[in-house]
Design a protein around this motif. Structure first.
Motif, PDB file in Angstrom:
ATOM      1  N   PRO A 148       1.293   1.334  10.409  1.00  0.00           N
ATOM      2  CA  PRO A 148       0.682   2.198   9.395  1.00  0.00           C
ATOM      3  C   PRO A 148      -0.796   1.971   9.136  1.00  0.00           C
ATOM      4  O   PRO A 148      -1.428   2.774   8.453  1.00  0.00           O
ATOM      5  CB  PRO A 148       1.497   1.886   8.128  1.00  0.00           C
ATOM      6  CG  PRO A 148       2.027   0.511   8.344  1.00  0.00           C
ATOM      7  CD  PRO A 148       2.258   0.389   9.830  1.00  0.00           C
ATOM      8  N   SER A 149      -1.387   0.909   9.668  1.00  0.00           N
ATOM      9  CA  SER A 149      -2.787   0.596   9.379  1.00  0.00           C
ATOM     10  C   SER A 149      -3.730   1.707   9.829  1.00  0.00           C
ATOM     11  O   SER A 149      -3.766   2.078  11.004  1.00  0.00           O
ATOM     12  CB  SER A 149      -3.173  -0.712  10.086  1.00  0.00           C
ATOM     13  OG  SER A 149      -4.572  -0.877  10.132  1.00  0.00           O
ATOM     14  N   ASN A 150      -4.515   2.238   8.905  1.00  0.00           N
ATOM     15  CA  ASN A 150      -5.501   3.267   9.243  1.00  0.00           C
ATOM     16  C   ASN A 150      -6.564   2.734  10.191  1.00  0.00           C
ATOM     17  O   ASN A 150      -6.979   3.422  11.131  1.00  0.00           O
ATOM     18  CB  ASN A 150      -6.168   3.797   7.967  1.00  0.00           C
ATOM     19  CG  ASN A 150      -5.227   4.610   7.123  1.00  0.00           C
ATOM     20  OD1 ASN A 150      -4.563   5.526   7.604  1.00  0.00           O
ATOM     21  ND2 ASN A 150      -5.136   4.277   5.842  1.00  0.00           N
ATOM     22  N   LEU A 151      -7.014   1.517   9.953  1.00  0.00           N
ATOM     23  CA  LEU A 151      -8.062   0.937  10.785  1.00  0.00           C
ATOM     24  C   LEU A 151      -7.554   0.715  12.206  1.00  0.00           C
ATOM     25  O   LEU A 151      -8.277   0.955  13.179  1.00  0.00           O
ATOM     26  CB  LEU A 151      -8.555  -0.376  10.178  1.00  0.00           C
ATOM     27  CG  LEU A 151      -9.815  -0.964  10.805  1.00  0.00           C
ATOM     28  CD1 LEU A 151     -11.006  -0.039  10.605  1.00  0.00           C
ATOM     29  CD2 LEU A 151     -10.113  -2.341  10.222  1.00  0.00           C
ATOM     30  N   HIS A 152      -6.325   0.278  12.322  1.00  0.00           N
ATOM     31  CA  HIS A 152      -5.726   0.103  13.650  1.00  0.00           C
ATOM     32  C   HIS A 152      -5.654   1.436  14.380  1.00  0.00           C
ATOM     33  O   HIS A 152      -6.002   1.529  15.565  1.00  0.00           O
ATOM     34  CB  HIS A 152      -4.334  -0.515  13.507  1.00  0.00           C
ATOM     35  CG  HIS A 152      -3.515  -0.479  14.753  1.00  0.00           C
ATOM     36  ND1 HIS A 152      -3.850  -1.185  15.892  1.00  0.00           N
ATOM     37  CD2 HIS A 152      -2.376   0.196  15.055  1.00  0.00           C
ATOM     38  CE1 HIS A 152      -2.952  -0.958  16.827  1.00  0.00           C
ATOM     39  NE2 HIS A 152      -2.049  -0.116  16.350  1.00  0.00           N
ATOM     40  N   ARG A 153      -5.237   2.480  13.697  1.00  0.00           N
ATOM     41  CA  ARG A 153      -5.126   3.789  14.341  1.00  0.00           C
ATOM     42  C   ARG A 153      -6.496   4.343  14.720  1.00  0.00           C
ATOM     43  O   ARG A 153      -6.647   5.016  15.741  1.00  0.00           O
ATOM     44  CB  ARG A 153      -4.412   4.778  13.415  1.00  0.00           C
ATOM     45  CG  ARG A 153      -2.936   4.499  13.239  1.00  0.00           C
ATOM     46  CD  ARG A 153      -2.211   5.728  12.711  1.00  0.00           C
ATOM     47  NE  ARG A 153      -2.750   6.173  11.441  1.00  0.00           N
ATOM     48  CZ  ARG A 153      -2.332   5.765  10.252  1.00  0.00           C
ATOM     49  NH1 ARG A 153      -1.351   4.875  10.187  1.00  0.00           N
ATOM     50  NH2 ARG A 153      -2.854   6.238   9.141  1.00  0.00           N
ATOM     51  N   ALA A 154      -7.495   4.050  13.914  1.00  0.00           N
ATOM     52  CA  ALA A 154      -8.844   4.549  14.199  1.00  0.00           C
ATOM     53  C   ALA A 154      -9.511   3.791  15.333  1.00  0.00           C
ATOM     54  O   ALA A 154     -10.496   4.261  15.906  1.00  0.00           O
ATOM     55  CB  ALA A 154      -9.711   4.460  12.942  1.00  0.00           C
ATOM     56  N   GLY A 194      -0.216  -3.778   8.795  1.00  0.00           N
ATOM     57  CA  GLY A 194       0.455  -3.160   7.655  1.00  0.00           C
ATOM     58  C   GLY A 194       1.968  -3.180   7.765  1.00  0.00           C
ATOM     59  O   GLY A 194       2.660  -2.445   7.057  1.00  0.00           O
ATOM     60  N   ASP A 228       0.829  -1.206   0.000  1.00  0.00           N
ATOM     61  CA  ASP A 228       0.000   0.000   0.000  1.00  0.00           C
ATOM     62  C   ASP A 228       0.867   1.262   0.000  1.00  0.00           C
ATOM     63  O   ASP A 228       0.446   2.314   0.462  1.00  0.00           O
ATOM     64  CB  ASP A 228      -0.929   0.000   1.222  1.00  0.00           C
ATOM     65  CG  ASP A 228      -2.091   0.974   1.068  1.00  0.00           C
ATOM     66  OD1 ASP A 228      -2.618   1.087  -0.050  1.00  0.00           O
ATOM     67  OD2 ASP A 228      -2.446   1.628   2.054  1.00  0.00           O
ATOM     68  N   GLU A 234      -7.500  -4.327   7.610  1.00  0.00           N
ATOM     69  CA  GLU A 234      -8.171  -3.489   6.621  1.00  0.00           C
ATOM     70  C   GLU A 234      -8.755  -4.325   5.487  1.00  0.00           C
ATOM     71  O   GLU A 234      -9.841  -4.027   4.978  1.00  0.00           O
ATOM     72  CB  GLU A 234      -7.206  -2.437   6.086  1.00  0.00           C
ATOM     73  CG  GLU A 234      -6.818  -1.412   7.129  1.00  0.00           C
ATOM     74  CD  GLU A 234      -6.024  -0.250   6.588  1.00  0.00           C
ATOM     75  OE1 GLU A 234      -5.950   0.768   7.287  1.00  0.00           O
ATOM     76  OE2 GLU A 234      -5.485  -0.343   5.469  1.00  0.00           O
ATOM     77  N   GLY A 246      -0.912   4.018  -1.604  1.00  0.00           N
ATOM     78  CA  GLY A 246      -2.311   4.183  -1.248  1.00  0.00           C
ATOM     79  C   GLY A 246      -3.314   3.440  -2.101  1.00  0.00           C
ATOM     80  O   GLY A 246      -4.519   3.616  -1.915  1.00  0.00           O
ATOM     81  N   ASP A 291       4.584   2.781  16.129  1.00  0.00           N
ATOM     82  CA  ASP A 291       3.256   2.816  15.550  1.00  0.00           C
ATOM     83  C   ASP A 291       3.218   2.037  14.236  1.00  0.00           C
ATOM     84  O   ASP A 291       4.197   2.002  13.478  1.00  0.00           O
ATOM     85  CB  ASP A 291       2.824   4.264  15.275  1.00  0.00           C
ATOM     86  CG  ASP A 291       2.599   5.059  16.548  1.00  0.00           C
ATOM     87  OD1 ASP A 291       2.454   4.438  17.620  1.00  0.00           O
ATOM     88  OD2 ASP A 291       2.578   6.305  16.474  1.00  0.00           O
TER      89      ASP A 291
END
Length: 309
Positions: free
Chosen positions: A289-295, A236, A210, A254, A213, A287
């Motif tokens: 990089p997974s957006n879902l993990h961060r959210a 990620g 990714d 994700e 993106g 940290d």
């Protein structure tokens, strides 16, 4: 309406591809992460690689890790090798199911394995013999199947020829790797169609990064094209140490979220996948990089509520 398969078979690659760029972590931490990964319900796990410890010190403990895999008899494990020597090590350690990487471009093959693509693919015959002799299956992973950081765009016919030759020499299945995360959905379908036409009846999986993106869009395109074997990495994590700028695997959680919400059964529990990402984050100490993990997941926003416009 999207035309998608009823189910897919995800392979978790975080323990190999995900950790190979990281500072070495203890085998015990890897096994704790494997336990969290097993709890997701995933069926296939790429657990390590048998490559030079000097080149990839994070995976120097391959034999030690493989020696503990009997604790998870429900999982199908595989390991990556870069040549005949690695295959011999893997089989001696008790790992029968192997993945052998062949780069579709000479530039990446020379950087990765110090031999040309043609020389690398000819080794399939010996590695297949070792694998089949151990009762396993050999998957040929075609790296830089779409683009190479050294040689530029990989011609479709070049990847097709590597795929055809690998199957002729004994590979049981194939996986196309977007090693530097540059492909897009249209190119994904174009190459899949060409490769599958050249090797009818051979299962072809995909491995996307990714980095730019487009990884999840490529997953969706591949699924629409009928691919049911998809690689993903917890949180990620990962990338290729021999391809500049190739960080950023697609995140397992994700992919699960995308496909399950689209009506495709992955067999994985999303909450458990997010829990595994937290275990991975603690293991590597930074940290992910997974957006879902961060959210915090689809229904678990993190932090205080705020007004947005």
């Amino acid at each position: 309406m999207l035309s998608l398969p009823r189910s897919v078979d995800l392979r978790e690659v975080g323990l190999r591809d995900g950790l190979q760029l990281e500072a070495p972590i203890p085998p015990a931490a890897k096994l704790t992460l494997l336990d969290a990964i097993a709890a997701t319900g995933v069926r296939r796990v790429e657990v390590t690689s048998f490559v030079s410890p000097q080149a990839v010190p994070a995976l120097a403990d391959a034999e030690q890790v493989v020696g503990e895999l009997h604790r998870w008899p429900e999982l199908h494990f595989s390991a990556l090798v870069a040549g005949r020597g690695g295959a011999r090590r893997a089989v001696a350690a008790g790992m029968a199911n192997l993945e052998y990487v062949v780069s579709a471009s000479d530039g990446h093959s020379l950087a990765n394995a110090r031999r040309t693509t043609g020389e690398a693919v000819e080794a399939v015959v010996d590695i297949a013999e070792l694998t089949h002799g151990a009762g396993g299956r050999l998957e040929a992973i075609i790296a830089v199947a779409w683009d190479c950081p050294f040689d530029g765009r990989t011609p479709v016919e070049r990847t097709v020829e590597v795929a055809r030759r690998a199957v002729e020499l004994g590979a049981d299945e194939l996986c196309l790797g977007d090693t530097i995360g540059t492909t897009v959905p249209g190119r994904v379908v174009e190459l899949l169609d060409a490769v599958r036409a050249a090797v009818p009846g051979v299962e072809v999986g995909v491995h996307f990064h990714d980095t730019r993106g487009a990884g999840l869009a490529c997953v969706l395109a591949a699924a629409q094209a009928g691919v049911t074997k998809i690689d993903a990495s917890v949180g990620g994590l990962g990338g290729c140490p021999f391809a500049p700028g190739a960080s950023g695997n697609i995140a397992t959680e994700e992919v699960v979220y995308l496909l399950e919400e689209s009506g495709v059964d992955t067999g994985l529990d999303l909450t458990a996948a997010l829990d595994a990402a937290r275990v991975a984050e603690r293991a590597v100490g930074h940290d992910l990089p997974s957006n879902l993990h961060r959210a915090g997941g689809p229904n678990r926003p993190r932090g205080r509520a705020s007004v947005t416009r």
